[in-house]
Design an enzyme around this catalytic site. Structure first.
Site, PDB file in Angstrom:
ATOM      1  N   LYS A  11      70.986  65.251  34.230  1.00 11.05           N
ATOM      2  CA  LYS A  11      69.870  64.324  34.015  1.00 11.05           C
ATOM      3  C   LYS A  11      69.138  64.606  32.694  1.00 11.05           C
ATOM      4  O   LYS A  11      69.357  65.655  32.069  1.00 11.05           O
ATOM      5  CB  LYS A  11      68.916  64.411  35.215  1.00 11.05           C
ATOM      6  CG  LYS A  11      69.556  63.941  36.539  1.00 11.05           C
ATOM      7  CD  LYS A  11      68.531  63.911  37.668  1.00 11.05           C
ATOM      8  CE  LYS A  11      69.148  63.440  38.974  1.00 11.05           C
ATOM      9  NZ  LYS A  11      68.142  63.363  40.076  1.00 11.05           N
ATOM     10  N   TYR A  51      70.711  53.654  41.621  1.00 13.45           N
ATOM     11  CA  TYR A  51      69.871  54.208  42.683  1.00 13.45           C
ATOM     12  C   TYR A  51      69.359  53.122  43.634  1.00 13.45           C
ATOM     13  O   TYR A  51      68.331  53.305  44.279  1.00 13.45           O
ATOM     14  CB  TYR A  51      68.700  54.981  42.083  1.00 13.45           C
ATOM     15  CG  TYR A  51      69.038  56.397  41.664  1.00 13.45           C
ATOM     16  CD1 TYR A  51      69.442  57.345  42.614  1.00 13.45           C
ATOM     17  CD2 TYR A  51      68.943  56.822  40.350  1.00 13.45           C
ATOM     18  CE1 TYR A  51      69.739  58.652  42.253  1.00 13.45           C
ATOM     19  CE2 TYR A  51      69.246  58.128  39.976  1.00 13.45           C
ATOM     20  CZ  TYR A  51      69.642  59.035  40.937  1.00 13.45           C
ATOM     21  OH  TYR A  51      69.932  60.336  40.586  1.00 13.45           O
ATOM     22  N   ASN A 114      64.940  66.924  38.260  1.00 11.89           N
ATOM     23  CA  ASN A 114      65.670  67.973  38.990  1.00 11.89           C
ATOM     24  C   ASN A 114      67.098  68.209  38.490  1.00 11.89           C
ATOM     25  O   ASN A 114      67.978  68.626  39.249  1.00 11.89           O
ATOM     26  CB  ASN A 114      65.606  67.726  40.504  1.00 11.89           C
ATOM     27  CG  ASN A 114      66.290  66.438  40.920  1.00 11.89           C
ATOM     28  OD1 ASN A 114      66.854  65.737  40.080  1.00 11.89           O
ATOM     29  ND2 ASN A 114      66.267  66.146  42.206  1.00 11.89           N
ATOM     30  N   HIS A 117      72.507  65.184  39.360  1.00 13.75           N
ATOM     31  CA  HIS A 117      72.849  64.315  40.500  1.00 13.75           C
ATOM     32  C   HIS A 117      74.250  64.657  40.950  1.00 13.75           C
ATOM     33  O   HIS A 117      75.101  65.016  40.135  1.00 13.75           O
ATOM     34  CB  HIS A 117      72.829  62.839  40.072  1.00 13.75           C
ATOM     35  CG  HIS A 117      73.474  61.939  41.096  1.00 13.75           C
ATOM     36  ND1 HIS A 117      72.790  61.448  42.179  1.00 13.75           N
ATOM     37  CD2 HIS A 117      74.761  61.502  41.222  1.00 13.75           C
ATOM     38  CE1 HIS A 117      73.629  60.733  42.921  1.00 13.75           C
ATOM     39  NE2 HIS A 117      74.827  60.755  42.365  1.00 13.75           N
ATOM     40  N   GLU A 128      80.198  55.483  43.176  1.00 11.97           N
ATOM     41  CA  GLU A 128      79.520  55.991  41.970  1.00 11.97           C
ATOM     42  C   GLU A 128      80.504  56.234  40.822  1.00 11.97           C
ATOM     43  O   GLU A 128      80.179  55.996  39.657  1.00 11.97           O
ATOM     44  CB  GLU A 128      78.759  57.274  42.313  1.00 11.97           C
ATOM     45  CG  GLU A 128      77.562  57.006  43.220  1.00 11.97           C
ATOM     46  CD  GLU A 128      76.812  58.260  43.627  1.00 11.97           C
ATOM     47  OE1 GLU A 128      75.826  58.123  44.366  1.00 11.97           O
ATOM     48  OE2 GLU A 128      77.206  59.372  43.211  1.00 11.97           O
TER      49      GLU A 128
END
Ligand code: DGI
Length: 142
Positions: A11, A51, A114, A117, A128
């Protein structure tokens, strides 16, 4: 144990921290092979679609904003039990709750930023992977 593929994203916070290589090293030393990869700066539409499952959640707008705040590194990982193995390497969603030695414990700041993913099941992994990579750009490690 079956050979699986999973979708991983480093990320914007972790890309900005210059730890792509450190995170790749964890994949590699734990039997996960990078078989497709690209850097991208996601649009709000792409992040929102990726998402979409979280659309109704209170944190959805912040999540899309964060995921579009800078470039991300997107990869397909292949290996034995790759989906669960990557989730183990990532650690809990909230880095404060992530086990020591996990990617999120070591590199993440907050539940918003965070670091990584990872797909959470075979069905989501398939969707995905297809979202980011045409089949012709995925190179099996075997
Ligand atoms: O699969 P994970 O990334 O561990 O977690 P998830 O699929 O439940 O949620 C996707 C992302 O949404 C997560 O990495 C960070 C964000 N998120 C999840 N739960 C919360 C959250 N963000 C905030 N601010 N608060 C939450 O409770």
């Amino acid at each position: 144990m079956a050979i699986e593929r999973t979708l991983s994203i480093i990320k914007p916070d972790a890309v900005a921290k210059n730890v792509i290589g450190k995170i790749y090293s964890r994949f590699e030393t734990n039997g996960l092979k990078v078989i497709a990869a690209k850097m991208a700066w996601l649009s709000a539409q792409e992040a929102g679609e990726f998402y979409a499952v979280h659309k109704a959640r209170p944190f959805y707008a912040d999540l899309v904003k964060f995921m579009t705040s800078g470039p991300v590194m997107i990869q397909v990982l292949e290996g034995e039990d790759a989906i669960a193995k990557n989730r183990d390497l990532m650690g809990a969603t909230d880095p404060k709750k992530a086990a020591p030695g996990t990617i999120r414990a070591d590199f993440a700041e907050s539940i918003d930023a965070n670091a990584v993913h990872g797909s959470d099941a075979p069905e989501t992994a398939q969707v995905e992977i297809a979202f980011f990579f045409p089949a012709m750009n995925v190179y099996s490690g075997r």
